[in-house]
Write an enzyme that holds these catalytic residues in place. Structure first.
Site, PDB file in Angstrom:
ATOM      1  N   ASP A  66      74.579  99.851 -62.908  1.00 61.23           N
ATOM      2  CA  ASP A  66      74.788 100.923 -61.927  1.00 61.23           C
ATOM      3  C   ASP A  66      76.252 100.922 -61.509  1.00 61.23           C
ATOM      4  OD1 ASP A  66      72.117 101.619 -61.896  1.00 61.23           O
ATOM      5  OD2 ASP A  66      71.667 100.630 -60.001  1.00 61.23           O
ATOM      6  N   ARG A 119      75.213 106.932 -68.197  1.00 61.58           N
ATOM      7  CA  ARG A 119      74.394 107.744 -67.276  1.00 61.58           C
ATOM      8  C   ARG A 119      75.378 108.492 -66.387  1.00 61.58           C
ATOM      9  NH1 ARG A 119      71.862 104.300 -62.884  1.00 61.58           N
ATOM     10  NH2 ARG A 119      70.095 103.899 -64.268  1.00 61.58           N
TER      11      ARG A 119
HETATM   12  C1  LIG Z   1      68.562 108.080 -62.119  1.00 57.68           C
HETATM   13  C2  LIG Z   1      69.679 108.061 -61.135  1.00 57.68           C
HETATM   14  C3  LIG Z   1      70.528 106.997 -61.088  1.00 57.68           C
HETATM   15  C4  LIG Z   1      71.594 106.979 -60.188  1.00 57.68           C
HETATM   16  N1  LIG Z   1      72.501 105.945 -60.223  1.00 57.68           N
HETATM   17  C5  LIG Z   1      73.581 105.992 -59.420  1.00 57.68           C
HETATM   18  C6  LIG Z   1      74.620 105.029 -59.518  1.00 57.68           C
HETATM   19  O1  LIG Z   1      74.581 104.102 -60.325  1.00 57.68           O
HETATM   20  N2  LIG Z   1      75.688 105.156 -58.679  1.00 57.68           N
HETATM   21  C7  LIG Z   1      75.794 106.178 -57.762  1.00 57.68           C
HETATM   22  O2  LIG Z   1      76.801 106.264 -57.055  1.00 57.68           O
HETATM   23  N3  LIG Z   1      74.804 107.088 -57.641  1.00 57.68           N
HETATM   24  C8  LIG Z   1      73.715 107.026 -58.432  1.00 57.68           C
HETATM   25  N4  LIG Z   1      72.745 107.990 -58.320  1.00 57.68           N
HETATM   26  C9  LIG Z   1      72.735 108.908 -57.147  1.00 57.68           C
HETATM   27  C10 LIG Z   1      73.553 110.148 -57.397  1.00 57.68           C
HETATM   28  O3  LIG Z   1      74.923 109.798 -57.455  1.00 57.68           O
HETATM   29  C11 LIG Z   1      73.348 111.199 -56.277  1.00 57.68           C
HETATM   30  O4  LIG Z   1      73.737 110.664 -55.044  1.00 57.68           O
HETATM   31  C12 LIG Z   1      71.932 111.715 -56.162  1.00 57.68           C
HETATM   32  O5  LIG Z   1      71.302 111.803 -57.393  1.00 57.68           O
HETATM   33  C13 LIG Z   1      71.909 113.107 -55.515  1.00 57.68           C
HETATM   34  O6  LIG Z   1      72.629 114.006 -56.291  1.00 57.68           O
HETATM   35  P1  LIG Z   1      71.958 115.176 -57.177  1.00 57.68           P
HETATM   36  O7  LIG Z   1      72.607 115.114 -58.515  1.00 57.68           O
HETATM   37  O8  LIG Z   1      70.503 115.039 -57.206  1.00 57.68           O
HETATM   38  O9  LIG Z   1      72.464 116.517 -56.520  1.00 57.68           O
HETATM   39  P2  LIG Z   1      72.570 117.041 -55.017  1.00 57.68           P
HETATM   40  O10 LIG Z   1      73.527 118.173 -55.075  1.00 57.68           O
HETATM   41  O11 LIG Z   1      72.824 115.930 -54.064  1.00 57.68           O
HETATM   42  O12 LIG Z   1      71.107 117.554 -54.759  1.00 57.68           O
HETATM   43  C14 LIG Z   1      70.522 118.641 -55.474  1.00 57.68           C
HETATM   44  C15 LIG Z   1      69.108 118.849 -54.998  1.00 57.68           C
HETATM   45  O13 LIG Z   1      68.311 117.715 -55.386  1.00 57.68           O
HETATM   46  C16 LIG Z   1      67.363 117.397 -54.371  1.00 57.68           C
HETATM   47  N5  LIG Z   1      67.662 116.035 -53.849  1.00 57.68           N
HETATM   48  C17 LIG Z   1      68.762 115.303 -54.088  1.00 57.68           C
HETATM   49  N6  LIG Z   1      68.694 114.101 -53.473  1.00 57.68           N
HETATM   50  C18 LIG Z   1      67.525 114.098 -52.803  1.00 57.68           C
HETATM   51  C19 LIG Z   1      66.879 113.144 -51.971  1.00 57.68           C
HETATM   52  N7  LIG Z   1      67.412 111.968 -51.688  1.00 57.68           N
HETATM   53  N8  LIG Z   1      65.676 113.482 -51.455  1.00 57.68           N
HETATM   54  C20 LIG Z   1      65.094 114.663 -51.726  1.00 57.68           C
HETATM   55  N9  LIG Z   1      65.672 115.597 -52.516  1.00 57.68           N
HETATM   56  C21 LIG Z   1      66.860 115.330 -53.043  1.00 57.68           C
HETATM   57  C22 LIG Z   1      67.505 118.438 -53.301  1.00 57.68           C
HETATM   58  O14 LIG Z   1      66.613 119.478 -53.596  1.00 57.68           O
HETATM   59  C23 LIG Z   1      68.932 118.904 -53.480  1.00 57.68           C
HETATM   60  O15 LIG Z   1      69.147 120.203 -53.000  1.00 57.68           O
HETATM   61  C24 LIG Z   1      71.727 108.046 -59.264  1.00 57.68           C
HETATM   62  C25 LIG Z   1      70.861 109.145 -59.322  1.00 57.68           C
HETATM   63  C26 LIG Z   1      69.869 109.177 -60.249  1.00 57.68           C
HETATM   64  C27 LIG Z   1      68.987 110.385 -60.305  1.00 57.68           C
END
Ligand SMILES: Cc1cc2nc3c(=O)[nH]c(=O)nc-3n(C[C@H](O)[C@H](O)[C@H](O)COP(=O)(O)OP(=O)(O)OC[C@H]3O[C@@H](n4cnc5c(N)ncnc54)[C@H](O)[C@@H]3O)c2cc1C
Length: 313
Positions: free
Chosen positions: A130, A180
């Site tokens: 991560d 990723r």
């Molecule tokens: C499999 C995976 C691994 C990850 N690994 C890392 C990592 O190693 N390092 C790191 O910094 N980040 C990591 N993340 C987190 C990532 O960086 C984002 O903070 C997170 O995924 C929210 O961004 P989004 O792309 O979903 O878009 P956003 O623009 O934040 O959200 C888009 C839409 O998704 C939905 N959504 C998003 N988050 C949530 C929530 N918490 N609860 C409910 N609905 C939600 C909502 O409908 C929102 O409108 C990971 C995410 C995923 C999916």
């Protein structure tokens, strides 16, 4: 603003104690965390698998400051690998370098990672490093680059909010590393990261296109319907096979979308976190969606009314 406050609070130990002991917040956390034990996490993996969704297991923990604790975290990962093997399930694992001692010494962290990679390679399990805050980006990429020479069963994470990520993605594509792509979950200053959602999203699209065209089985990690629609359209237009990449989402977030993509024939993997150290992870999930915070507050108020003799809706 609220996002910044929640991310700030995610690093405060006094609040951690309060929240992790408090019934209603614990109950709400189970929406995003697959319980505190390996058994509960493997149950979640089994359940996801029955719906056509693969998993990567994350044993929660980060910012470890003591060598013995870091070694114990590595031992817990080794026990997790044994449990995955015994269960017959085909799960990946995800881990954080500060959980394995990066804040104590790089040597300690590398040693712990080597033990995990060795066993994971023997068992045929893929290990994802991560990505944490920008203070660790270069060190994580350096350690990953070195260890990947010996163990090919590992991949790393790139965050689209960092300005540097375009160059990092190009370099990782050049070396054939598995990436990723996510947007990034930490509080970062404007000197290193885009601050506006539309800039983070535009960067995500650019990096995603590069990875889909030339990457090694990239993981498109997002719940954003616009990013997902763009990925689907892009691979269709370019004739990229849908099985040459996977979508990844977090446990408990947009389960409907995870299932719909799996039904449409895309590879989907769910990030399944578990363990007792869930506080910072949970706070980052609240920061991503203020509606989640309202839900927690409503549960807390409802419980208080219940305790005061009122009716709990
Ligand atoms: C499999 C995976 C691994 C990850 N690994 C890392 C990592 O190693 N390092 C790191 O910094 N980040 C990591 N993340 C987190 C990532 O960086 C984002 O903070 C997170 O995924 C929210 O961004 P989004 O792309 O979903 O878009 P956003 O623009 O934040 O959200 C888009 C839409 O998704 C939905 N959504 C998003 N988050 C949530 C929530 N918490 N609860 C409910 N609905 C939600 C909502 O409908 C929102 O409108 C990971 C995410 C995923 C999916």
């Amino acid at each position: 603003m609220l996002r910044r406050v929640l991310l700030y609070l995610s690093e405060r130990r006094w609040l951690r104690k309060l929240i992790t002991r408090y019934g209603p917040t614990r109950a709400f956390a189970w929406r995003f965390v697959a319980g505190e034990t390996t058994e509960s996490a493997l149950d979640a993996v089994r359940e996801l698998s029955s719906r056509g969704i693969a998993s990567t297991l994350d044993l929660l923990g980060e910012s470890v400051r003591d060598a013995r604790d870091a070694e114990e975290s590595a031992n817990e990962y080794l026990r997790l690998l044994d449990a995955i093997r015994e269960s017959g399930l085909a799960a990946h694992i995800s881990l954080k370098l500060t959980q394995l001692g990066l804040d104590v010494s790089e040597e300690l962290c590398r040693g712990n990672l080597e033990r995990i990679l060795e066993k994971a390679s023997e068992y045929g399990v893929f290990v994802r490093f991560d990505m944490e805050s920008s203070a660790y980006t270069q060190r994580t990429l350096d350690i990953f680059g070195d260890l990947r020479q010996r163990w090919s069963n590992c991949g790393v994470v790139i965050q689209s909010y960092l300005y540097r990520s375009e160059q990092d993605v190009e370099e990782l594509i050049r070396t054939g590393a598995r990436v990723r792509l996510c947007k990034g979950a930490y509080l970062e200053p404007s000197s290193v990261a885009y601050q506006r959602k539309r800039d983070v999203d535009a960067s995500y699209v650019r990096l995603m296109e590069k990875l889909l065209s030339a990457g090694n089985y990239p993981a498109i990690a997002t719940h954003d319907p616009d990013m997902i629609a763009h990925a689907k359209e892009y691979v269709r237009e370019k004739g990229i096979p849908p099985r040459s990449f996977e979508f990844q989402m977090l446990y408990g977030v947009r389960r409907d979308l995870q299932e719909a993509l799996a039904r449409e024939g895309y590879n989907v993997r769910c990030y399944v976190p578990f363990g007792t150290e869930w506080y910072p992870y949970f706070m980052r999930r609240l920061a991503e969606r203020p509606a989640n915070l309202m839900f927690v507050l409503r549960s807390v108020l409802a419980e208080r009314r219940g305790a005061a003799g009122g009716r709990t809706p």
